[in-house]
Design an enzyme around this catalytic site. Sequence first.
Site, mmCIF file in Angstrom:
data_model
loop_
_atom_site.group_PDB
_atom_site.id
_atom_site.type_symbol
_atom_site.label_atom_id
_atom_site.label_comp_id
_atom_site.label_asym_id
_atom_site.label_seq_id
_atom_site.Cartn_x
_atom_site.Cartn_y
_atom_site.Cartn_z
ATOM 1 N N ARG A 148 0.817 -1.225 0.000
ATOM 2 C CA ARG A 148 0.000 0.000 0.000
ATOM 3 C C ARG A 148 0.845 1.268 0.000
ATOM 4 N NH1 ARG A 148 -3.821 -1.979 4.507
ATOM 5 N NH2 ARG A 148 -2.388 -3.713 4.410
ATOM 6 N N GLU B 277 3.798 -7.384 14.411
ATOM 7 C CA GLU B 277 3.100 -7.605 15.668
ATOM 8 C C GLU B 277 3.359 -9.036 16.168
ATOM 9 O OE1 GLU B 277 -0.613 -5.750 14.854
ATOM 10 O OE2 GLU B 277 -1.179 -5.829 16.980
#
Length: 175
Positions: free
Chosen positions: A58, A95
């Site tokens: 993105r 994460e």
Amino acid sequence: MDLAALVRNVPDFPKPGIQFKDITPLLMNSQAFREIIDGWRERYADKHLDAIVGAEARGFVFGAPLAYAMGLPFVLIRKKGKLPADTFSVEFELEYGTASFEIHTDALNPGDRVVLVDDLLATGGTMAGMVKLVQQLKAEIVELAFVIELGFLDGRAQLKGVPIHTLIQYNSEDS
Ligand code: AMP
């Protein structure tokens, strides 16, 4: 224009507990997309930049049109194994687990002034990886530009010493 109104919250994607910020409605609104790119073009117009840098995937969506609008080169950072010529690699924290990014060794010259672009700042691991690659090429980072910042994850803590610019901020997980 209310850009935040064009970000769709998708709960539990890609896994339970994650509130995904979906930017596709924003991209489908040509006026909003133009406002983001034109705004950044004006912001960086007098910063004497040499290139815009974006990471797969993105980051490409916002970085490439900014480079085009400014008449600057666009430098790609890609996931490991995708860039064909000589590369530098970096492993960075996600994460859960780690991932690798690469940049062509000849993509930037020492001292080049660059802005790094991504769609969203969460924990900061992705951008910290990008910063390391660009610093390996000895380029100068003028600013990190994001459309969205999840402020409650404190990604800025991983990006100390580099100016950060974000357009839409969320300050709690359920916002
Ligand atoms: P991080 O490395 O934690 O800062 O994550 C940033 C990258 O992961 C960006 O490239 C985003 O596209 C993606 N990302 C992380 N969290 C979200 C989220 N809640 N919604 C949408 N994209 C996310």
